[in-house]
Design a protein around this motif. Structure first.
Motif, PDB file in Angstrom:
ATOM      1  N   GLU A  37      -5.185   4.221   8.628  1.00  0.00           N
ATOM      2  CA  GLU A  37      -5.846   2.938   8.890  1.00  0.00           C
ATOM      3  C   GLU A  37      -6.633   2.463   7.681  1.00  0.00           C
ATOM      4  OE1 GLU A  37      -7.914   3.875  12.518  1.00  0.00           O
ATOM      5  OE2 GLU A  37      -6.138   3.463  13.751  1.00  0.00           O
ATOM      6  N   GLN A  38      -7.234   3.392   6.918  1.00  0.00           N
ATOM      7  CA  GLN A  38      -7.931   3.015   5.685  1.00  0.00           C
ATOM      8  C   GLN A  38      -6.963   2.449   4.650  1.00  0.00           C
ATOM      9  OE1 GLN A  38      -9.960   6.623   4.534  1.00  0.00           O
ATOM     10  NE2 GLN A  38     -11.726   6.203   5.855  1.00  0.00           N
ATOM     11  N   ALA A  39      -5.695   2.878   4.701  1.00  0.00           N
ATOM     12  CA  ALA A  39      -4.679   2.366   3.782  1.00  0.00           C
ATOM     13  C   ALA A  39      -4.120   1.023   4.249  1.00  0.00           C
ATOM     14  CB  ALA A  39      -3.543   3.384   3.634  1.00  0.00           C
TER      15      ALA A  39
ATOM     16  N   LYS B 255      -7.072   8.184  10.688  1.00  0.00           N
ATOM     17  CA  LYS B 255      -8.150   7.536   9.938  1.00  0.00           C
ATOM     18  C   LYS B 255      -7.687   7.166   8.523  1.00  0.00           C
ATOM     19  CE  LYS B 255     -13.044   8.355   8.970  1.00  0.00           C
ATOM     20  NZ  LYS B 255     -14.123   9.337   9.048  1.00  0.00           N
ATOM     21  N   LEU B 256      -7.003   8.094   7.833  1.00  0.00           N
ATOM     22  CA  LEU B 256      -6.516   7.826   6.472  1.00  0.00           C
ATOM     23  C   LEU B 256      -5.473   6.698   6.459  1.00  0.00           C
ATOM     24  CD1 LEU B 256      -6.231  11.478   5.132  1.00  0.00           C
ATOM     25  CD2 LEU B 256      -7.793   9.706   4.310  1.00  0.00           C
TER      26      LEU B 256
ATOM     27  N   THR C 284       0.860  -1.180   0.000  1.00  0.00           N
ATOM     28  CA  THR C 284       0.000   0.000   0.000  1.00  0.00           C
ATOM     29  C   THR C 284       0.897   1.231   0.000  1.00  0.00           C
ATOM     30  OG1 THR C 284      -1.864   1.081   1.083  1.00  0.00           O
ATOM     31  CG2 THR C 284      -0.194   0.143   2.524  1.00  0.00           C
TER      32      THR C 284
ATOM     33  N   LYS D  41       1.127  -3.825   3.726  1.00  0.00           N
ATOM     34  CA  LYS D  41      -0.048  -3.589   4.556  1.00  0.00           C
ATOM     35  C   LYS D  41       0.235  -4.112   5.949  1.00  0.00           C
ATOM     36  CE  LYS D  41      -3.668  -3.267   1.170  1.00  0.00           C
ATOM     37  NZ  LYS D  41      -4.966  -3.701   0.701  1.00  0.00           N
TER      38      LYS D  41
END
Length: 136
Positions: free
Chosen positions: A44-46, A41-42, A26, A78
């Motif tokens: 963790e989304q990645a 938040k960004l 990622t 990841k």
């Protein structure tokens, strides 16, 4: 004709294998300048785990991201750890206070109060008339 087909097959096999192995990677999102909450938040989304580190920085507002390790747009696996460095704002006077000028009475290991620093010292409440007081 056979050579062209063999090359096409080889090329497609290479692309497929490369894609399969890269699927666990990622990119680190660019979160510098964003709030800590938004950056976390960004990340963790990645698919990244987040470690927050606070740092005094007079040039950045408190709670804003000033750095990431690894840097933005880096390719990582990841579930890797992304360290997000967040500004706690400029250093305040209360954060830089020292203990200079505080008085302590010290008792030496043998129990007599002579104000020595050697031995197993024990801090006691200071009494103005105590001879064993010293200034740090």
């Amino acid at each position: 004709m056979v050579i062209v087909l063999a090359l096409a097959f080889s090329l497609s096999a290479i692309v497929t294998i490369y894609t399969l192995f890269r699927s666990g990677d990622t990119q680190v999102p660019n979160v510098v300048g964003r709030s800590q909450t938004e950056a976390q938040k960004l990340a963790e989304q990645a698919g990244l785990r987040v470690k927050i580190q606070m740092r005094n920085d007079a040039s950045a507002p408190a709670n804003s991201v000033i750095e990431t390790r690894p840097g933005a747009n880096s390719s990582v696996k990841k579930d890797s750890v992304l360290t997000i460095v967040v500004s706690s704002g400029p250093q305040t006077k209360s954060q830089s206070m020292s203990v200079s000028g505080l008085w302590f009475a010290v008792s030496s290991r043998d129990g007599n109060s002579e104000g020595r620093r050697s031995g197993a010292s024990k801090i006691r409440n200071h009494k103005p008339e105590t001879r064993t007081a010293f200034i740090l």
